[in-house]
Design an enzyme around this catalytic site. Sequence first.
Site, mmCIF file in Angstrom:
data_model
loop_
_atom_site.group_PDB
_atom_site.id
_atom_site.type_symbol
_atom_site.label_atom_id
_atom_site.label_comp_id
_atom_site.label_asym_id
_atom_site.label_seq_id
_atom_site.Cartn_x
_atom_site.Cartn_y
_atom_site.Cartn_z
ATOM 1 N N ASP A 127 148.190 -127.277 51.110
ATOM 2 C CA ASP A 127 147.503 -128.546 50.810
ATOM 3 C C ASP A 127 147.921 -129.207 49.495
ATOM 4 O O ASP A 127 147.653 -130.385 49.288
ATOM 5 C CB ASP A 127 145.984 -128.318 50.769
ATOM 6 C CG ASP A 127 145.417 -128.005 52.145
ATOM 7 O OD1 ASP A 127 146.121 -128.203 53.141
ATOM 8 O OD2 ASP A 127 144.259 -127.553 52.213
ATOM 9 N N GLU A 222 143.297 -134.462 58.426
ATOM 10 C CA GLU A 222 142.172 -133.956 59.233
ATOM 11 C C GLU A 222 140.814 -134.150 58.548
ATOM 12 O O GLU A 222 139.785 -134.147 59.210
ATOM 13 C CB GLU A 222 142.374 -132.480 59.592
ATOM 14 C CG GLU A 222 142.332 -131.552 58.401
ATOM 15 C CD GLU A 222 142.405 -130.079 58.796
ATOM 16 O OE1 GLU A 222 142.950 -129.303 58.012
ATOM 17 O OE2 GLU A 222 141.895 -129.729 59.864
HETATM 18 O O1 F6P Z 1 143.856 -124.695 53.170
HETATM 19 C C1 F6P Z 1 144.910 -124.983 54.017
HETATM 20 C C2 F6P Z 1 144.443 -125.491 55.339
HETATM 21 O O2 F6P Z 1 145.626 -125.591 56.052
HETATM 22 C C3 F6P Z 1 143.668 -126.800 55.410
HETATM 23 O O3 F6P Z 1 144.403 -127.958 55.272
HETATM 24 C C4 F6P Z 1 143.016 -126.685 56.751
HETATM 25 O O4 F6P Z 1 141.925 -127.504 56.880
HETATM 26 C C5 F6P Z 1 142.631 -125.249 56.772
HETATM 27 O O5 F6P Z 1 143.598 -124.573 55.994
HETATM 28 C C6 F6P Z 1 142.475 -124.664 58.127
HETATM 29 O O6 F6P Z 1 142.402 -123.281 57.995
HETATM 30 P P1 F6P Z 1 141.892 -122.261 59.092
HETATM 31 O O7 F6P Z 1 142.141 -122.828 60.420
HETATM 32 O O8 F6P Z 1 142.698 -121.050 58.790
HETATM 33 O O9 F6P Z 1 140.452 -122.072 58.811
#
Ligand code: F6P
Length: 322
Positions: A127, A222
């Site tokens: 991120d 997102e």
């Molecule tokens: O922190 C990195 C990240 O890729 C975010 O952008 C995303 O919202 C999140 O991790 C999703 O993580 P997971 O699906 O592992 O909970």
Amino acid sequence: MKRIAVMTSGGDSPGMNAAIRAVVRTGIEYGIETYGIQQGYLGLLNGDFHLLTSREVSGILQRGGTILQTARNEEFKTPQGQSKGLRRLNERGMEGLVVIGGDGSLRGALSLHRLGFPVVGVPASIDNDIDGTYMSIGVDTALNTIIEALDRIRDTASSHTRAFIIEVMGRSCGYLALIASILGGAEVVSTPEREIPMEEIARMLTDAYVRGKSHAIAVIAEGVSYSVTELADYLSKSTRVGFDIRLSILGHMQRGGSPSAFDRLLATRMGVKAVEVLRDGQSGMMVGLDGRNVIPVLIEEAVKHTRPINPNYYELARILSQ
Ligand code: F6P
Ligand code: ADP
């Protein structure tokens, strides 16, 4: 210093393995044994430690993910969990710990430092939301993956005169979306920091159509308040938008894959520096990229705020999308 531990925690990111390898081999250089803790703070609480030899970190430099695996753990967020973690480290005779992960993982590292245990953090998260470093490990690789996807999607979009809504990761930070929109030639970018309302996106896509573009790309982080399915539905029903609308959610493919040259170098330099900082007797520090140099910064400062996006990039995105 004779014995340290290393873990990866939170969301994985490409380059974590390169950082583990650098920690282990720098340790060997200084006569320090390095123990890998499996699955982050979960493995710490379970006492899941094993010695990492030089051979065990052979052939991992180019591998995405993390050989130590990663986890999220609620118990470690409590004072009792943190004391238990400290006990485990002491029982194993550890004299220091390197935590490779995102801002949550760094907060965990800070809690151990506050209990008096020597800890150094290595920023790793696609991120790029960790303050105190220009880049975190994994960002460059994720950007390359996103750009490749955008290029491919543009090919098919312009063949059919379509507009694509593309969702990229970034739960609370729009860095990936914004930079990818510039590098991938998108017409629209909407991020949690600068959200574009759905009506405005419809207007921008209509404008692109009227200007004679054969395709249009809207990159949506997102973390914005509307879902991309809602947005695609809204745009499909909007009579003004001339393009046929399609949606593509890139998802976790953005987190995997072999680290880029930049990430391998960054992870290697940060891993080396983390061991040197511990060896110098410093604790509560994170290694951060400051211009050309990797330097120690206080974790306490790094986790105070999310790293802000350089606002000039929004202007760049606007100018170049015309
Ligand atoms: O922190 C990195 C990240 O890729 C975010 O952008 C995303 O919202 C999140 O991790 C999703 O993580 P997971 O699906 O592992 O909970
Ligand atoms: P990331 O490190 O990628 O930001 P998370 O925010 O999920 O990922 O954090 C990873 C883990 O770090 C959590 O599951 C938890 O075990 C630990 N952690 C997060 N925040 C704290 C905190 N404030 N204090 C102690 N540990 C924390």
